[in-house]
Design an enzyme around this catalytic site. Structure first.
Site, PDB file in Angstrom:
ATOM      1  N   LEU A 127      37.820  37.718  39.078  1.00 62.57           N
ATOM      2  CA  LEU A 127      37.491  38.727  40.084  1.00 62.57           C
ATOM      3  C   LEU A 127      36.059  39.264  39.900  1.00 62.57           C
ATOM      4  CD1 LEU A 127      38.548  40.517  42.429  1.00 62.57           C
ATOM      5  CD2 LEU A 127      39.160  42.209  40.701  1.00 62.57           C
ATOM      6  N   ASP A 128      35.260  39.147  40.955  1.00 67.03           N
ATOM      7  CA  ASP A 128      33.879  39.644  40.938  1.00 67.03           C
ATOM      8  C   ASP A 128      33.065  39.026  39.801  1.00 67.03           C
ATOM      9  OD1 ASP A 128      34.605  41.269  43.081  1.00 67.03           O
ATOM     10  OD2 ASP A 128      35.139  42.929  41.783  1.00 67.03           O
TER      11      ASP A 128
END
Lengths: 299, 299, 299, 299
Positions: free
Chosen positions: B242-243
């Protein structure tokens, strides 16, 4: 920059003789500006600058900074301070007054990197940093000649894993009663809690990353590994949480895939220098208020 | 922006008919530039732009991007590609060629916030985004009228905790064979691994913080809480972390203690818009190479 | 952005019902802050924001901006205004009060380029521009459908060398009593002196260069020819001197030798949009004071 | 910064022993990259960096910069140069080769302000400026001790209206055969045409404004009067037109109405320092090409 001929430039000292500053924070309520400005007016103070900020969502805190001129300040300020206690009580204020002519005394801590120290010395020499540099403290002896050439005392206090407690004690002795502000100009050692307690919101550190990214050691190596397109530096007050204290100032510079870790360090040095110098300048001009691990900067 | 009269501006299409681009990455070795440029010259290609970068410290990777003109490109490019295989083998190259005149087809995913979508539509309408917008996909129906007024198909696919698997299937069906690049223009849903696998380094997300600071949800609230003096936005390729994918572009804007969370969101919207639009532009112009979770951007 | 469903977002209107703003400029003298804040306090107004600036070297001008809340504002503000006249007289003040809830009415002038208009419409729609868009005026008919889809009146008034006097008359009729602020959103026509006189410091123009560099026509071509490494845009109040009025806001972006004139225009469009939108926002929030062809911006 | 212990840091000298750079500009034609890279490959040179730019609209100029490694460079480079003449003739090239290990010799000219000189000295001391500082020349004697403490010769050559011709002659004698690049680090004197002729595109000046705004004297006073919201600095090659030569680098910083002329000077000093240092760095790394009063900077 030679030692013998050196005198920091004096800019407008005479006009500042009667200049004072006042920082106030308190719960927001109607009438604060009126009460304080009326009080100052009645005491003969002329407000030359005022900055106010009300923090709405978090319980309505009120912050204000005044600069004012008061004739015969040395004699009249204590009177004004005593009288102000009643106003302060009424509004539950935390407040401080400062004489602009009383230069703050800095103790600058460094390790091996000289760029932040050099920037502070140069800005001081150019008259842009209205402070007294009381001493430079280092865990290395490398910069003694440089520092002493400015007529500034240099304390070499080596740090080893075994001597930490002793070092802390020495540090406290050296700075005690001699420094109003501790500046960690790339001093690559952890500051122990007892020292921090003695200088609450009066120790400024420059961290070589755009916090909260890249906390801790080797931030440029971390930044390189993550492939960021912009790097930064952060000046903050030191608290017990590593790199977690109230941020005073940050700035950044664009980089690219072409820049390796050494390039990031080189580019970063310029950011670190200017960010630290700005934060120190704002602190010594009494422009920074701290509230709940954040700063209000009236600049 | 009305539907009937609209045509995106065509800029220099005719001159681009015979323009191609080539992206190469391989282990560094002497003679690569010579071999490739000689090969292109012998095949009648005229190099109009070349950008090269050698990543020194990490095993000596070599990256190059060529733009070249080749007469009768439609017929000659397949020949050139076939012949190039031998050069590529010799240097162990990963390589791609692209026709500049073949517009990439975008599928833009949005949720409730329209600013990033609008920016892409404006830039496309102004002729600044040389792509085809194949569709807009959303978990809400709010922007249907806007999108359809541009003559662009709009797919409303609601997402609930129970329908995630089904949604993923629908998404893959919709974009399959119709999109070359997925743009997450503030699409506030996690993209499942199987979808990411289908579009390796071809899903661009805009994250509303200066990564790696403030990963995850509510980055502006996090930034406000931490008291940063600068906020930013980050466009990156989506990976399973994530990210955490390769960063294509970042930009920042100065903020102050006066800015509350809503102000940060407002200021941030402008940064998000321009950062995402730049990243998409560079991707569709074949300017971005990915290596070990980092990007080389030849812009 | 479709016409039928559109309503600009309302943010905090109720809380603003009793909010007013006050702008004051006067020669500096002791006691101004005290006098005004005491006056406001006595009239039941609660100061929620104050910004002050004293311009030292040029004759000691004093500038202040207050935001305050006053119960039953509609009824009480006229009383407060009448009473304030005495204070104002004493200090030789120029002063204005504004109700925050009374939205300023904008007349936006455009020619052929739509990006600045689109930005204002989008910020307005997003609730970031707390104004009423009373009309759009153009020397071309191109943007009628777009503008009318927002429910905004569109006036097409062609301009030819022969009709300038007539055009000026029409313009004055159209905006008279209907607009508080004229925004030249890339309106590529000279504004005649009589029109400027009617709207002193109430016409904002966006000039597509970093003024005072590249005054007049084709600034991007001028910038390209000079080989600058940074381009900019400038929002300023219109005076009789072409591109010479008080600057409200400027911003810049880095460019390189790779950018040709078309690239500069494309990059510049984004700067123009954000600079103009900021200037308009600050004006309608009564944050801008003009003194001797310069602005004081309390932002 | 003390004189006795000082040695500029040596970074990677050994690896640079066989490194060379080549700058080429010529009319654009097919086959240039192929011809040059093939030539270098055949001569045993390994290209480690190449940057190319074709200037389209103005007659199709082609620019390229190579960095390459060549075994036994001292012996082989003259051979390569001689052989290259034929390639150069064929394409009508202007070209230069440089050995990376041969440091360029700088003559730095200063007047009374020391900040730009100090920045260059610091960066040199830190190993970031890969040059030899051959001398400092000044019309004042103020910085002698500082400069000589670095072991650098200091020439004090006073300038009066009557002695200009004589000064020019002395300057030419002093730098002749001793300097490859003249750096005007806030040297506040006009450079005469004959001197400029001797150092075409080899005199770098820092002008304390964002050119072409505020040409000539007192740019900060001009900027203050005009009320700009951003100030800047410009490094450019010196030509006969005052402040009109090819721009190498510019940078800017935001200011506000609160900043008076002294503040602008203070803020500007930091911009001047970094802009000049970047321009000098790029020049000594042979990254700058000049064409028709503009620069191509391969950085």
């Amino acid at each position: 920059m030679q030692s013998n001929s050196y005198q920091p430039q004096q800019s407008g000292q005479s006009e500042k003789k009667n200049r004072a500053r006042m920082l106030i924070s308190c719960p927001d309520r109607p009438g604060i500006v009126a009460a304080v400005s009326h009080f100052l007016y009645e005491h003969g103070a002329n407000i030359v600058q005022s900055d106010q900020y009300t923090m709405d969502p978090e319980g309505g805190m009120f912050f204000i900074r005044f600069e004012f001129d008061l004739a015969d300040l040395d004699k009249e300020l204590p009177v004004l301070q005593e009288d102000f206690a009643r106003v302060a009580d009424r509004f539950d204020m935390k407040w401080h007054t400062f004489r602009a002519s009383r230069k703050k005394r800095l103790a600058i801590f460094v390790s091996k990197e000289d760029h932040c120290l050099l920037e502070l010395l140069w800005q001081w020499q150019a008259g842009d940093l209205d402070a007294e540099i009381a001493m430079v403290v280092s865990n290395h002896d490398d910069m003694r000649a440089l520092v002493e050439s400015f007529g500034i005392p240099y304390h070499h206090i080596p740090v080893t894993p075994d001597t930490k407690a002793e070092v802390e004690k020495k540090h406290l002795e050296i700075v005690s009663d001699k420094a109003d502000l501790i500046v960690l100009a790339r001093y690559m050692q952890i500051i122990p809690p007892k020292f921090i307690e003695q200088y609450p919101n009066r120790i400024i550190n420059i961290h070589h990353s755009f916090l909260p990214a890249f906390v801790g050691g080797k931030p440029y190596a971390q930044a390189y590994k993550r492939g960021v397109k912009i790097i930064g530096a952060t000046a903050h007050y030191v608290t017990e949480e590593l790199d977690g204290g109230p941020i005073i100032e940050q700035d950044v510079q664009r980089v690219s895939h072409r820049d390796n870790v050494e390039d990031l360090k080189r580019i970063g040095r310029t950011i670190e220098r200017v960010v630290l110098a700005r934060a120190v300048k704002w602190h010594i001009e009494d422009r920074v208020l701290v509230h709940q691990n954040k700063t209000v900067v009236f600049n």
